[in-house]
Structure formats: structure tokens, C-alpha cells
Design an enzyme around this catalytic site. Structure first.
Site, PDB file in Angstrom:
ATOM      1  N   ASN A  61       0.661  -0.850  -0.229  1.00  0.00           N
ATOM      2  CA  ASN A  61       0.116   0.228   0.380  1.00  0.00           C
ATOM      3  C   ASN A  61       0.695   1.152   0.033  1.00  0.00           C
ATOM      4  O   ASN A  61       2.128   1.179   0.502  1.00  0.00           O
ATOM      5  CB  ASN A  61      -0.899  -0.083   1.101  1.00  0.00           C
ATOM      6  CG  ASN A  61      -0.617  -0.480   2.413  1.00  0.00           C
ATOM      7  OD1 ASN A  61       0.338  -1.018   2.780  1.00  0.00           O
ATOM      8  ND2 ASN A  61      -1.119   0.436   3.449  1.00  0.00           N
ATOM      9  N   GLU A  63       0.815   5.509   0.879  1.00  0.00           N
ATOM     10  CA  GLU A  63      -0.671   6.114   0.528  1.00  0.00           C
ATOM     11  C   GLU A  63      -0.394   8.127   0.526  1.00  0.00           C
ATOM     12  O   GLU A  63       1.426   7.496   0.392  1.00  0.00           O
ATOM     13  CB  GLU A  63      -0.601   6.233   2.452  1.00  0.00           C
ATOM     14  CG  GLU A  63      -0.866   4.929   2.952  1.00  0.00           C
ATOM     15  CD  GLU A  63      -1.712   4.424   4.828  1.00  0.00           C
ATOM     16  OE1 GLU A  63      -1.482   5.227   5.163  1.00  0.00           O
ATOM     17  OE2 GLU A  63      -2.155   3.269   4.578  1.00  0.00           O
ATOM     18  N   GLU A  74      -2.727  -4.759  -3.346  1.00  0.00           N
ATOM     19  CA  GLU A  74      -3.647  -5.248  -4.391  1.00  0.00           C
ATOM     20  C   GLU A  74      -3.949  -4.393  -5.854  1.00  0.00           C
ATOM     21  O   GLU A  74      -2.624  -4.918  -7.103  1.00  0.00           O
ATOM     22  CB  GLU A  74      -4.672  -5.601  -3.646  1.00  0.00           C
ATOM     23  CG  GLU A  74      -4.657  -6.698  -2.910  1.00  0.00           C
ATOM     24  CD  GLU A  74      -5.208  -5.841  -1.383  1.00  0.00           C
ATOM     25  OE1 GLU A  74      -4.783  -4.641  -1.206  1.00  0.00           O
ATOM     26  OE2 GLU A  74      -5.769  -6.501  -0.753  1.00  0.00           O
ATOM     27  N   CYS A 112     -10.315  -5.406   0.334  1.00  0.00           N
ATOM     28  CA  CYS A 112     -11.359  -4.592   0.352  1.00  0.00           C
ATOM     29  C   CYS A 112     -12.223  -4.644  -0.660  1.00  0.00           C
ATOM     30  O   CYS A 112     -11.829  -5.380  -2.486  1.00  0.00           O
ATOM     31  CB  CYS A 112     -10.825  -2.902   0.731  1.00  0.00           C
ATOM     32  SG  CYS A 112     -10.751  -2.245  -1.409  1.00  0.00           S
TER      33      CYS A 112
HETATM   34  N1  THU Z   1      -4.937  -1.487   2.229  1.00  0.00           N
HETATM   35  C1  THU Z   1      -4.804  -1.859   1.109  1.00  0.00           C
HETATM   36  O1  THU Z   1      -3.339  -2.140   0.976  1.00  0.00           O
HETATM   37  N2  THU Z   1      -5.342  -4.127   0.683  1.00  0.00           N
HETATM   38  C2  THU Z   1      -6.746  -3.955   1.349  1.00  0.00           C
HETATM   39  O2  THU Z   1      -7.605  -4.679   0.728  1.00  0.00           O
HETATM   40  C3  THU Z   1      -7.376  -3.134   2.540  1.00  0.00           C
HETATM   41  C4  THU Z   1      -6.906  -1.638   2.679  1.00  0.00           C
HETATM   42  C5  THU Z   1      -4.608  -0.498   2.728  1.00  0.00           C
HETATM   43  C6  THU Z   1      -4.969   0.738   2.130  1.00  0.00           C
HETATM   44  C7  THU Z   1      -4.899   2.022   3.667  1.00  0.00           C
HETATM   45  O3  THU Z   1      -3.560   2.150   3.131  1.00  0.00           O
HETATM   46  C8  THU Z   1      -4.989   0.996   4.761  1.00  0.00           C
HETATM   47  O4  THU Z   1      -4.175  -0.524   3.905  1.00  0.00           O
HETATM   48  C9  THU Z   1      -5.875   0.876   5.682  1.00  0.00           C
HETATM   49  O5  THU Z   1      -6.747   1.260   5.561  1.00  0.00           O
END
Ligand code: THU
Length: 160
Positions: A61, A63, A74, A112
Site C-alpha cells: 500500500n 498512502e 493489491e 477491500c
Molecule cells: N489496504 C490495502 O492495501 N489493501 C486492502 O485490501 C485493505 C486496505 C490499505 C489501504 C490503507 O493504506 C491501509 O490498508 C488502511 O486501510
């Protein structure tokens, strides 16, 4: 009239139940997780992807101070693979997520909703199911044999 939708999944109590390639994907996802850029949520997610040519690529991830500008692990991996290897089929995806300071209680972290929608796009595009595994750092693992098991009533290109 009431109807039911059935989905199926496999549960692994720990990674010793995985085969060699699955163990490799798990390790690669854990390394990717360590490199996540998640200073705001401190929730780190890593993802590894096995292509049909045997190569493994990963993502994590990313941010942003403007929160919605960030992207999940993903989709970071999927979009990069889609951009660079558009003709390679995706065989397996392994996701490992959890808080930076994880505890043994953290459960497996499923993708998610937005990531499920992106995942199904690639499964539909390649006309072949993708094995998807999700886990926490506590070594419990869940596997589905198709993204469709994560997204009943899928909206995909077949409706357009
Ligand atoms: N996150 C992911 O990378 N993948 C998911 O399927 C769920 C959430 C990340 C997004 C954000 O950077 C952190 O987790 C908290 O939501």
C-alpha cells in the site's frame, strides 16, 4: 422467492500446510509488506503475484497526505502488472496485512471492496480463475479459488 449463493474457501491453520510455491508467495508478500508506505494508517499490506511465466512480482500500500490519493497493495501490484505484462495470465495472488505493531490476535486480512472489483476485472480479462490467499502475520491463511468467491453479484465486462 429466496435463493442462496454459495461460496467456498479453504482454511490453513498455519503456513506449514502450504506447498512450496505458496510458501514462496507468502514470504514475498511479507517482504513487500515491510516496504509499504503507510505512515498515516500504520496498517501495512503486502501482496505477491505469480504470473504464468513463473515470475513473481509484488506490491504494497502507498498512502498519501491527501488520503484518497493513496492506493491499496493489491491494486498497486495489479496495475503495474497490467501495464507491463498485459498478456501474462495471473495464476496466484497472496496478500498479507496487519497493523505495524501486529499482535497474535490479528485475523487474516481480506481485500477491500474496491480491490475485489479490480481483481475480478483481471480474472474476467484473462478468462481464467485466480487463486487468492489472504493472511495476517499470525500465519493463518484463507484461500479462494476464484475472485468470484469474494464478490457475489459481480459487475463485470459481460454486462456492457
Ligand atoms: N489496504 C490495502 O492495501 N489493501 C486492502 O485490501 C485493505 C486496505 C490499505 C489501504 C490503507 O493504506 C491501509 O490498508 C488502511 O486501510
Amino acid at each position: 422467492m429466496k435463493k442462496d449463493i454459495q461460496i467456498s474457501y479453504e482454511y490453513f491453520k498455519n503456513s506449514s500446510e502450504l506447498n512450496d510455491i505458496e510458501k514462496k508467495l507468502f514470504e514475498r508478500a511479507k517482504v513487500a509488506r515491510e516496504n509499504a508506505y503507510a505512515p498515516y494508517s500504520e496498517f501495512l499490506v503486502g501482496c505477491s503475484v505469480l504470473l504464468e511465466n513463473g515470475e513473481i512480482y509484488s506490491g504494497n500500500n502507498q498512502e498519501n497526505a491527501a488520503f484518497p490519493s493513496g492506493l491499496c497493495a493489491e491494486r498497486t501490484a495489479l496495475f503495474w502488472i497490467g501495464a507491463n505484462f498485459p498478456d501474462q495470465k495471473i495464476k496466484k495472488i497472496f496478500i498479507v496485512g496487519g497493523p505495524k505493531e501486529f499482535s497474535e490476535k490479528n485475523p487474516p486480512i481480506p481485500p477491500c471492496g474496491a480491490c475485489r472489483q479490480s481483481l475480478i476485472e483481471y480474472e474476467t480479462k484473462q478468462n481464467e480463475d485466480i487463486d487468492l490467499y489472504f493472511s495476517s502475520m499470525n500465519d493463518e491463511i484463507v484461500k479462494v479459488n476464484s475472485i468470484k468467491d469474494l464478490l457475489p453479484f459481480t459487475f463485470d465486462a459481460t454486462f456492457l
